[in-house]
Design an enzyme around this catalytic site. Structure first.
Site, mmCIF file in Angstrom:
data_model
loop_
_atom_site.group_PDB
_atom_site.id
_atom_site.type_symbol
_atom_site.label_atom_id
_atom_site.label_comp_id
_atom_site.label_asym_id
_atom_site.label_seq_id
_atom_site.Cartn_x
_atom_site.Cartn_y
_atom_site.Cartn_z
ATOM 1 N N LYS A 105 0.840 -1.202 0.000
ATOM 2 C CA LYS A 105 0.000 0.000 0.000
ATOM 3 C C LYS A 105 0.873 1.248 0.000
ATOM 4 C CE LYS A 105 -3.939 -1.775 2.701
ATOM 5 N NZ LYS A 105 -4.989 -1.570 1.701
ATOM 6 N N ARG A 156 -10.306 -11.412 1.813
ATOM 7 C CA ARG A 156 -11.200 -12.429 1.251
ATOM 8 C C ARG A 156 -10.575 -13.821 1.327
ATOM 9 N NH1 ARG A 156 -11.541 -9.127 -4.296
ATOM 10 N NH2 ARG A 156 -10.998 -7.501 -2.798
HETATM 11 N N1 BES Z 1 -8.158 -3.765 4.239
HETATM 12 C C1 BES Z 1 -8.338 -3.359 2.899
HETATM 13 C C2 BES Z 1 -9.662 -2.642 2.670
HETATM 14 C C3 BES Z 1 -9.823 -1.312 3.340
HETATM 15 C C4 BES Z 1 -9.394 -0.163 2.728
HETATM 16 C C5 BES Z 1 -10.459 -1.219 4.550
HETATM 17 C C6 BES Z 1 -9.568 1.046 3.340
HETATM 18 C C7 BES Z 1 -10.644 -0.008 5.150
HETATM 19 C C8 BES Z 1 -10.202 1.141 4.548
HETATM 20 C C9 BES Z 1 -8.295 -4.562 1.974
HETATM 21 O O1 BES Z 1 -7.502 -5.613 2.391
HETATM 22 C C10 BES Z 1 -7.756 -4.072 0.664
HETATM 23 O O2 BES Z 1 -6.679 -3.567 0.656
HETATM 24 N N2 BES Z 1 -8.528 -4.221 -0.391
HETATM 25 C C11 BES Z 1 -8.129 -3.747 -1.674
HETATM 26 C C12 BES Z 1 -8.574 -4.765 -2.698
HETATM 27 C C13 BES Z 1 -8.028 -4.542 -4.076
HETATM 28 C C14 BES Z 1 -6.515 -4.758 -4.078
HETATM 29 C C15 BES Z 1 -8.679 -5.492 -5.035
HETATM 30 C C16 BES Z 1 -8.814 -2.418 -1.918
HETATM 31 O O3 BES Z 1 -9.929 -2.226 -1.477
HETATM 32 O O4 BES Z 1 -8.180 -1.550 -2.519
HETATM 33 ZN ZN ZN Z 2 -5.444 -5.394 1.838
#
Ligand code: BES
Ligand code: ZN
Ligand code: ZN
Length: 494
Positions: free
Chosen positions: A270, A344
């Site tokens: 990230k 997931r």
């Molecule tokens: N934990 C995150 C989702 C999230 C983002 C929760 C911001 C709370 C605030 C999750 O694991 C994630 O990073 N999801 C990605 C998925 C994508 C890579 C397909 C996302 O939402 O960007």
């Molecule tokens: Zn994530």
């Protein structure tokens, strides 16, 4: 905080309790009889303040009046002119908590006629005060950082018996919510899979059965989806199963929670701005923990199995790579396109476990699953996905009632193509940026067997608040604990 209910007849006795703050609830700007009496003692100061302030009598509007030696501080807090929903009494309680934050003893008086016969308003308000008083102060050592000073709350009740009887039940739910908020607020170096597991074991003392699957056990069972998320970290993953058997004759309900104790994104790392917020990526597991604690505290006549999928998502030479293919516990193969879509994967194996090992035919999962859910809903509601129309309605309704608001999204076969991939059965991402929260729900659905009722709550929008949303203050909300307790009460405890 101790809560003591009193009736109008007992109000006079409050004068001897050294109460420093008196809160009067008003319909609009209307003075109740008890308030009129006090106004006489204060030579009409209250009426004067109401007449000359800017207060219009809207919901949650307030003014403060400084009275005399007995009535040191008086807050007049309006409920507005319209009828209120039950969740709004909790909001009122949350506002009161901010007013009386520095008082050790406060009293709350109801407005004149109680037109809400079927609601237990005193408990709803008291719960709001407790939730609104919550702060996470564990790591603040300086003197000037003080938590709420409120030690005793005197709460007027129309039906004393009813409120006293309900109190234990409501306060168990409050406690479950606040413990979830404490867990969510813990930083990643303090709360990691192993230490979270230790917290779960504490629930044994309340009568829960707790079963722990460590890294070796997860590998031995073939739970490679959760293993693939946790293998990049020195802090190895765990799955923890917490059982509450309040009535074993009932079919079990499984609650599955995403417990990613810190989400760096893994190799698909990230951006650094805001990454510190990923301490709350275990909010689903925290809420499941909170619900289990409430059920045990209130000795719920239900049969619930809480499953926490605990892992830390880190980049390292042992981490999963984008493009890796793994075989999940269900036997399905997954192509991992993005290691940041880890939630997931963790959830998939827990959902399979619920069905395969615990024979659950009813599953509700909670997960801070996607940023896309925030894009869709803002921070006001969480997403609801389900394969059962009745559940769609009953879960939505429980949300409206408690204030843990949901919104129903589709997971139909029209979205099947979102998770199709080149080298495996499914992939862990969707179609670019479009409909990302639905792609994630589709992924989970791929692990739900025929005949299992399933609902997925994507709580990424609501698990962590960036501003106060009464009765929750900014920070961790414990979203879902009140909602699920309400839903379980209505559907399993009749
Ligand atoms: N934990 C995150 C989702 C999230 C983002 C929760 C911001 C709370 C605030 C999750 O694991 C994630 O990073 N999801 C990605 C998925 C994508 C890579 C397909 C996302 O939402 O960007
Ligand atoms: Zn994530
Ligand atoms: Zn995550």
């Amino acid at each position: 905080m101790k809560i003591q209910f009193f009736t109008q007849d007992q109000a006079q006795e409050l004068q001897n309790q050294n109460i420093t703050h008196f809160v009067f609830l008003l319909h609009g700007k209307e003075m109740s009889e008890s308030l009129q009496k006090i106004d006489q003692e204060l030579d009409g100061q209250i009426q004067h303040a109401l007449d000359y302030s800017n207060m219009e009598g809207k919901f949650a509007e307030s003014i403060c009046v400084f009275g005399n030696e007995i009535y040191q501080k008086i807050t007049l807090l309006s409920l507005g002119e319209k009828s209120l929903k039950s969740s709004q009494f909790g909001q009122i309680g949350g506002h009161i908590a901010q007013h009386v934050f520095k008082d050790e003893k406060a009293a709350i008086f109801l407005p004149s006629q109680d037109k809400y016969q079927d609601l237990d308003i005193p408990n709803l308000i008291a719960q709001g005060v407790s939730l609104g008083s919550w702060r996470f102060m564990k790591y603040k050592t300086e003197e000037n950082h003080k938590p709420s000073q409120l030690k005793a709350l005197y709460m007027e009740a129309g039906d004393l018996d009813k409120s006293q009887k309900n109190y234990q039940l409501i306060s168990s739910i409050t406690e479950g919510t606040n413990v979830a908020r404490d867990l969510v607020s813990e930083p990643g170096n303090q709360l990691y899979p192993e230490s979270f597991k230790d917290r779960a074991l504490e629930l044994e003392s309340l009568g829960c059965e707790v079963k722990v699957f460590d890294y070796e056990a997860l590998k031995a069972k073939g739970m490679n989806a959760i293993v693939s998320v946790g293998q990049g970290s020195k802090q190895k993953p765990y799955m923890v199963v917490i059982k509450w058997k309040g009535d074993e004759t009932k079919d079990p309900l499984a609650l599955v929670g995403k417990g990613v104790t810190f989400d760096t994104g893994g190799i698909s790392i990230k951006p650094s701005a805001g990454m510190e917020d990923m301490i709350f990526d275990m909010g689903g597991a925290a809420s499941v923990f909170g619900v289990m604690k409430s059920l045990a505290l209130r000795k719920s006549k239900s049969h619930v199995i809480g499953i926490l999928g605990l892992a830390e998502n880190m980049p390292s030479s042992s981490a999963t790579r984008p493009g890796d293919v793994i075989t999940a516990y269900s036997g399905k193969t997954v192509e991992i396109m993005n290691t940041d879509a880890e939630g997931r994967l963790v959830m998939a194996d827990c959902i399979t476990y619920a069905q395969k090992d615990e024979h659950a035919k009813q599953i509700i999962d909670l997960a801070t699953l996607t940023g896309a859910m925030l894009v869709a809903l803002g921070t006001e509601r969480a997403g609801l996905f389900t394969n059962d129309e009745d559940w769609a309605k009953s879960l939505f309704d429980a949300g409206e009632e408690t204030g843990d608001l949901l919104w129903h999204f589709p997971v139909g076969s029209e979205y099947d193509s979102h998770i199709k991939t080149r080298h495996a059965d499914i992939k862990n991402t969707g179609k670019g940026r479009y409909g990302g929260a639905i792609s994630a729900a589709k992924f989970l659905e791929a692990f739900v067997e025929e005949g299992t009722k399933w609902a997925h709550l994507d709580i990424a929008p609501t698990a962590w608040l960036y501003e106060n949303k009464m009765p929750y203050v900014k920070g961790a909300s414990g979203f879902g604990v009140r909602l699920l307790n309400q839903w379980i009460m209505e559907h399993y405890e009749e």
